[in-house]
Design an enzyme around this catalytic site. Structure first.
Site, PDB file in Angstrom:
ATOM      1  CG  HIS A  48      -7.564  35.207   1.432  1.00  0.00           C
ATOM      2  ND1 HIS A  48      -8.463  34.287   1.931  1.00  0.00           N
ATOM      3  CD2 HIS A  48      -6.434  34.508   1.156  1.00  0.00           C
ATOM      4  CE1 HIS A  48      -7.896  33.087   1.944  1.00  0.00           C
ATOM      5  NE2 HIS A  48      -6.666  33.204   1.485  1.00  0.00           N
ATOM      6  CE  LYS A  82      -8.369  33.597  -2.109  1.00  0.00           C
ATOM      7  NZ  LYS A  82      -7.549  32.964  -3.152  1.00  0.00           N
TER       8      LYS A  82
END
Length: 209
Positions: free
Chosen positions: A95, A99
């Site tokens: 990610h 995040k």
């Protein structure tokens, strides 16, 4: 902001504030779509808030329709691999650098599907392993960096081959589309729902035997 004319509130915020947001929205009689992750240890409390206020809430670790199809594919694959002892199971997710949580809600949901359906795997390990992994552990590792919207890979690995199932998000559009579908779903309902209830309406019993 002013929520008077709002029918459904969609929350993709931070785990620290989400339960308080839910309490306020429920007291205002608003229906809720919760895509925030990292609050699941407070699931019972949230359920109680919704029930006490006769509210309506639908939540998921991922409102991506593609990811929810992936969940069903992985469930079926895990049941097959359960009968094939030669295959080990592992997973990884990537990610973007901004995040807030690790592992992702999607990773936790995928991990649960795997340990629920592969009998020889009893325990998920999300942290870095600084030792040899136990045979009943499943390592689900995470990387954070760059601008990656989200990639999840599940590997079934034997001495002779690897089966890899991978979902790569191209952006946030799929999550937004799923959240809008969830808002339409919850608008006329009362109670506590998950995206499985929404998916049932979209794909029905396709995966049922």
């Amino acid at each position: 902001g002013n929520l008077v004319d709002v029918d459904v509130c969609i929350d993709f915020t931070h785990p620290d504030g989400v339960v308080e947001n839910i309490r306020q929205m429920a007291q205002l009689g608003k229906k809720m779509v919760i895509g925030t992750t990292g609050w699941y240890d407070q699931l019972d409390e949230v359920k109680k808030i919704v029930e006490q206020n006769h509210g309506g809430l639908i939540w998921s670790g991922s409102f991506s329709i593609g990811v929810n199809v992936l969940f069903r594919i992985i469930e079926h694959a895990a049941k097959l691999i359960n009968r094939l002892d030669d295959y080990d199971v592992l997973a990884h997710e990537f990610h973007h650098k901004n995040k807030a949580d690790s592992p992702s809600g999607t990773a936790m949901m995928l991990g649960k599907i795997l340990v629920d359906n592969v009998d020889r795997k009893k325990k998920l390990v999300f942290n870095q392993l600084e030792r040899k992994i136990a045979p009943d552990e499943l390592h689900f590792s995470s990387s954070r960096g760059g601008a990656i919207p989200g990639t999840h890979m599940i590997l079934f690995d034997s001495a002779v081959d690897t089966i890899e199932i991978k979902h790569t998000a191209r952006g946030r559009e799929d999550f937004a589309a799923g959240a809008i579908m969830a808002a339409e779903f919850i608008q006329a309902k009362t109670g506590f729902y998950t995206i499985d209830d929404l998916m049932e309406g979209i794909i029905g019993g396709v995966t049922q035997h």
